[in-house]
Enzyme design. Structure first.
Site, PDB file in Angstrom:
ATOM      1  N   ASP A   1      10.159  57.066   9.679  1.00  0.00           N
ATOM      2  CA  ASP A   1      11.093  56.268  10.475  1.00  0.00           C
ATOM      3  C   ASP A   1      10.545  54.843  10.543  1.00  0.00           C
ATOM      4  O   ASP A   1       9.870  54.401   9.617  1.00  0.00           O
ATOM      5  CB  ASP A   1      11.225  56.892  11.869  1.00  0.00           C
ATOM      6  CG  ASP A   1      12.428  56.366  12.637  1.00  0.00           C
ATOM      7  OD1 ASP A   1      13.440  56.022  12.011  1.00  0.00           O
ATOM      8  OD2 ASP A   1      12.340  56.286  13.875  1.00  0.00           O
TER       9      ASP A   1
ATOM     10  N   HIS B   1      13.012  52.293  17.610  1.00  0.00           N
ATOM     11  CA  HIS B   1      13.494  53.631  17.274  1.00  0.00           C
ATOM     12  C   HIS B   1      12.339  54.608  17.127  1.00  0.00           C
ATOM     13  O   HIS B   1      12.372  55.724  17.670  1.00  0.00           O
ATOM     14  CB  HIS B   1      14.310  53.568  15.977  1.00  0.00           C
ATOM     15  CG  HIS B   1      15.168  54.761  15.731  1.00  0.00           C
ATOM     16  ND1 HIS B   1      14.743  55.849  14.992  1.00  0.00           N
ATOM     17  CD2 HIS B   1      16.429  55.063  16.123  1.00  0.00           C
ATOM     18  CE1 HIS B   1      15.705  56.751  14.935  1.00  0.00           C
ATOM     19  NE2 HIS B   1      16.742  56.307  15.606  1.00  0.00           N
TER      20      HIS B   1
ATOM     21  N   SER C   1      19.594  61.405  16.303  1.00  0.00           N
ATOM     22  CA  SER C   1      18.182  61.036  16.178  1.00  0.00           C
ATOM     23  C   SER C   1      17.377  61.688  17.292  1.00  0.00           C
ATOM     24  O   SER C   1      16.335  62.308  17.051  1.00  0.00           O
ATOM     25  CB  SER C   1      18.011  59.514  16.243  1.00  0.00           C
ATOM     26  OG  SER C   1      18.537  58.873  15.117  1.00  0.00           O
TER      27      SER C   1
END
Length: 464
Positions: free
Chosen positions: A52, A141, A402
């Protein structure tokens, strides 16, 4: 954990909710936020490879969770830069160098040889002067994903409100992830449609013997996308040619094809958890849509706090669903609106508005401290000699598939940490174990699988 309260200026307050509700509904934590029928039994720490963005390792709840010496950044350099590891220590990494996942994949095999050389003879393949692209500005994120998987409760120092006193207060930060005993290896990559970086990321996760791999994102799938357009034309030109965003050379085409097979190969040995997408994709986004009974790829959809499939999440062809936030829906299939939303006007809304299905509950996770991340802060440099100025930016509202995929990655990690899932369990065995922990739930005429740690207890959704 203190109740998290959302407020609307012109409408009634949103209901307060427990910031760790997702752990309770999955049966991982009890009503007092204690481990629910499990304890750490594994000698070593379960390793989760997270492909990620980078992570903010300074977050108090991620201290000791991030395996910093293995963190690698593939955004800034083709064969990776190590943000926290001295180059002269590369040759001492414990690697699974004899892996066979790249057999019969010549492009992947060549990259594996290069990567092995980079990791075992760092001085021969150094990237002098290249700085890793792991700034906290890029890490929102990844920080949220890492917190959901394995955050640990912490106590941090905070400036006393009395600035004249020049004292510091101990501030408990009781946030926790699904498996606080695991370790997380961030593998940060760019988001450009380029297969080599993704192949190297997966190979690296294989080399470091990750117990679980999580990919909470979409990646390009140009080969299958173009294949679906074959036989169609627009103004006399092949539709695939008209719609292609870039022109791929033969080498790239071959690598895109190999990438798919590589993921399937690696998933035989270790599970790969993938977000299924946030646009109601019928078969999920790529690579989640590679999930099948004969591999260890796990596609993850989202369920809101009322026990209904989230407005953005697909219900079909998904391996499991996990807790997340919700979204409004207004289309031919469903009307699901948030009647508490500021500015909501019921005029013209059909009477079949399924507002009883909408949930305002979010997923709360760790955020980049300071001005970056999702929450943000008034302070440019949030930490002052290691002392917190404020803690509002340390946590954020999060969601989507996610978040759901991060929770499933943590659930699998906890299986190994607790000893319920054998250390030696491969990808398919891990997937089978996960499915054995699932309850079959219904959303009208749809059925979906939802994991519950204490399998004898049905999930108790807090907003239902």
């Amino acid at each position: 954990m203190r109740d998290y309260i959302q407020k609307s200026v012109h409408t009634e307050n949103y209901p307060s909710f427990n910031a760790l509700w997702h752990l309770q509904v999955m049966g991982v934590r009890d009503a007092n936020h204690q481990p629910n029928g499990w304890s750490a039994q594994r000698t070593g720490r379960t390793r989760v490879a997270m492909i990620d963005t980078s992570v903010a390792p300074s977050h108090p709840n991620l201290q000791g969770v991030i395996k910093s010496d293995l963190a690698i950044d593939l955004y800034s350099s083709r064969l990776g830069v190590f943000p926290y590891l001295d180059e002269d220590k590369l040759g001492h990494l414990d690697l699974n160098s004899n892996t066979s996942v790249a057999e019969n994949l010549p492009g992947c095999k060549a990259l594996l040889v290069e990567l092995n050389d980079r990791l075992t003879h760092g001085s021969l393949a150094s990237v002098d002067g290249v700085q890793p692209m792991t700034s906290e500005a890029f890490s929102g994120h990844g920080t949220a994903i890492a917190g959901l998987i394995g955050a640990r409760p912490a106590v941090s120092k905070k400036h006393n409100d009395d600035v004249m006193a020049k004292q510091h207060d101990d501030l408990p930060l009781p946030y926790v992830g699904v498996d606080p005993e695991c370790e997380i290896v961030p593998i940060s990559t760019n988001f450009d449609p380029e297969p080599r970086g993704l192949i190297i990321a997966l190979l690296y996760a294989e080399l470091i013997r990750a117990d679980v791999i999580v990919m909470p994102r979409i990646i390009p799938d140009p080969i299958r996308e173009m294949a679906e357009l074959n036989g169609h034309e627009h103004n006399g030109k092949p539709l695939a040619e008209v719609l292609a965003p870039v022109t791929y050379v033969d080498d790239d085409i071959a690598l895109w094809k190999e990438l798919t097979q590589l993921m399937v190969n690696i998933s035989q040995a270790r599970p790969i958890v993938c977000a299924a997408g946030n646009s109601n994709e019928e078969f999920g986004i790529y690579p989640a849509n590679l999930a099948s009974d004969d591999n260890g790829i796990i596609s993850v959809g989202a369920v809101n706090a009322k026990g209904f499939i989230s407005g953005y999440s697909s219900a079909n062809n998904i391996t499991v669903h996990a807790p997340s936030d919700d979204s409004e829906v207004f289309d031919r299939s469903e009307i699901r609106l948030d009647e508490r939303r500021d500015g909501y006007n019921p005029e013209g809304i059909p009477t079949q508005n399924a507002n009883d299905k909408f949930s305002s509950f979010d997923i709360i996770s760790t955020d980049v401290p300071g001005k970056f991340g999702y929450s943000g802060s008034a302070f440019g440099n949030e930490m002052d000699n290691g002392i917190m100025r404020e803690f509002g930016s340390y946590y954020c509202r999060f969601g989507g598939t996610s978040a759901a995929s991060a929770l499933i990655a943590g659930f699998l990690a906890l299986g190994k940490t607790s000893g319920e899932l054998a250390d030696t369990a491969d990808g398919i065995a891990s997937k089978t174990w996960l499915l054995s922990k699932c309850k079959t739930l219904s959303d009208q005429d749809l059925q979906f699988r939802f994991p519950v740690w204490t399998n004898c207890v049905a999930p108790d959704f807090p907003d239902s």
